[in-house]
Scaffold this active site. Structure first.
Site, PDB file in Angstrom:
ATOM      1  N   LYS A 188       0.822  -1.199   0.000  1.00 45.74           N
ATOM      2  CA  LYS A 188       0.000   0.000   0.000  1.00 45.74           C
ATOM      3  C   LYS A 188       0.864   1.261   0.000  1.00 45.74           C
ATOM      4  CE  LYS A 188      -3.472   2.789   0.136  1.00 45.74           C
ATOM      5  NZ  LYS A 188      -4.541   2.842   1.142  1.00 45.74           N
TER       6      LYS A 188
ATOM      7  N   LYS B 229      -0.248  11.551   5.484  1.00 43.11           N
ATOM      8  CA  LYS B 229       0.059  10.475   6.426  1.00 43.11           C
ATOM      9  C   LYS B 229       0.675   9.282   5.698  1.00 43.11           C
ATOM     10  CE  LYS B 229      -2.971   7.548   7.177  1.00 43.11           C
ATOM     11  NZ  LYS B 229      -3.403   6.208   6.719  1.00 43.11           N
TER      12      LYS B 229
END
Length: 293
Positions: free
Chosen positions: A172, A240
Site C-alpha cells: 500500500k 500520512k
C-alpha cells in the site's frame, strides 16, 4: 455461508464497504463515532452498535477501517477494544492504511489472545469502495488469508495475498507513492498546457490514449481541469501515507528520491490549507509555485 461481522470505522470508505457486506446477507454490526454513519449502515441493512465492544462481541470476523495507527491501536488494543472482546479464533481484518510495523505488532498481540489477524489495506478511493471495485493487498498467514477471501471479494475486484504480516502495508505504501507521483505530474501537465495556450482538456484526452494512459487520467482529468477537488481521498490522509512510505524506505535501507519529492509536495499542499481537499489538489501546489492565479 454468511458470517457475523463487526465493522469499526464507517467513514467515506468504510460505509459503502460495510453496506456491500450487509447486502450480501452477512449480519453486520458497525460502530463509528459519527452517528450519521450508523444511520447509513442501518439503512443499508446493518445494525448500529453503541461501542466497539458491542460491535465485536460474538463476531466471526472483525473489520477495522480507521484513519491511522493510533486509532487502530486504541480500537484493537485498548480497554473494551477488539482483543479484549473478540471470541477466540475470530478473524480481525485491518483494512486501514498504517505502518507495517504496527500490523506486525498487532498480529503478535492478537496471537496471545487466540485471535487471527491479517492486514488488508485498500486502493481505489471512494469510487472503488462504492462500486465494490477496490484493490486489496493482503498480508498474513496463508490459512487466515484464505478464510478472509470470501469477505474481501465482496468489497474488491483485485484481492491478492502479497506476503506475511505487514506486507500488505508495504504494498500500500508503494501504491501511495505511485499515486501521489502521478497526481503531481498530471497537475504539472495541466499547468504547462494551459500556460502555453493549449486546451488542457483536449491535451489530456490525447495523453489518456497513449503511453501516458493511467487510471488517474481516466477518472480525474475532467475534475482536475475544472478545479473540482471534492474529496474522494483527502490530502491529509495522503500526507500520512507518504510518511509511511518514507519511513518504510528508511527501514528497508533504500533511496527513493522521487518519493521524497512527492512527499514534500503533499506536505506543501497540507501547509497551504488544502488538507481537506482531494489529493488531485496537488495541482494547486504547482499553480502556486508557478505564480498562476
Amino acid at each position: 455461508m454468511t458470517s457475523t461481522i463487526g465493522f469499526i470505522g464507517l467513514g467515506i470508505m468504510g460505509s459503502p464497504m460495510a453496506g456491500h457486506l450487509a447486502a450480501a446477507g452477512h449480519r453486520v454490526t458497525g460502530y463509528d463515532v459519527a452517528s450519521e454513519a450508523l444511520d447509513t449502515l442501518v439503512a443499508d441493512g446493518g445494525i448500529a452498535a453503541s461501542s466497539v465492544a458491542e460491535a465485536v462481541e460474538g463476531a466471526d470476523v472483525v473489520i477495522t477501517m480507521l484513519p491511522d495507527h493510533p486509532q487502530v491501536e486504541q480500537v484493537v488494543l485498548g480497554e473494551g477494544g477488539v482483543l479484549a472482546t473478540a471470541r477466540k479464533e475470530a478473524l480481525l481484518i485491518d483494512m486501514s492504511t498504517i505502518r507495517p510495523e504496527t500490523s506486525i505488532e498487532l498480529a503478535a498481540a492478537a496471537k496471545h489472545k487466540g485471535v487471527r489477524v491479517i492486514d488488508a489495506p485498500v486502493s481505489g478511493g471512494q469510487t472503488g469502495a462504492r462500486e465494490a471495485a477496490l484493490s486489496i493487498m493482503v498480508g498474513g498467514d496463508d490459512a487466515d488469508v484464505a478464510a478472509a477471501m470470501p469477505v474481501l471479494r465482496l468489497m474488491g475486484t483485485t484481492v491478492v495475498h502479497v506476503g506475511p504480516h505487514g506486507a500488505g502495508q508495504v504494498v500500500k505504501a508503494a501504491n501511495q507513492l505511485v499515486v501521489g507521483g502521478i497526481y503531481a505530474l498530471v497537475g504539472e501537465a495541466i499547468v504547462l498546457m494551459e500556460q502555453s495556450g493549449v486546451d488542457a482538456a483536449t491535451g489530456l484526452d490525447v495523453l489518456a490514449g497513449g503511453l501516458a494512459a493511467n487510471r488517474i487520467l481516466d477518472l480525474k482529468r475532467a475534475t482536475m481541469v475544472a478545479r473540482q477537488f471534492a474529496p474522494g481521498f483527502r490530502i491529509d490522509l495522503h500526507h500520512k501515507d507518504m510518511g509511511i512510505a518514507t519511513a518504510a524506505a528508511r527501514q528497508a535501507g533504500v533511496s527513493l528520491p522521487m518519493t521524497g519529492l512527492v512527499a514534500q509536495l503533499v506536505a506543501s499542499a497540507k501547509a497551504m490549507g488544502h488538507g481537506s481537499l482531494d489529493h488531485s489538489a496537488l495541482l494547486k501546489v504547482t499553480e502556486q509555485l508557478s505564480g498562476v492565479d
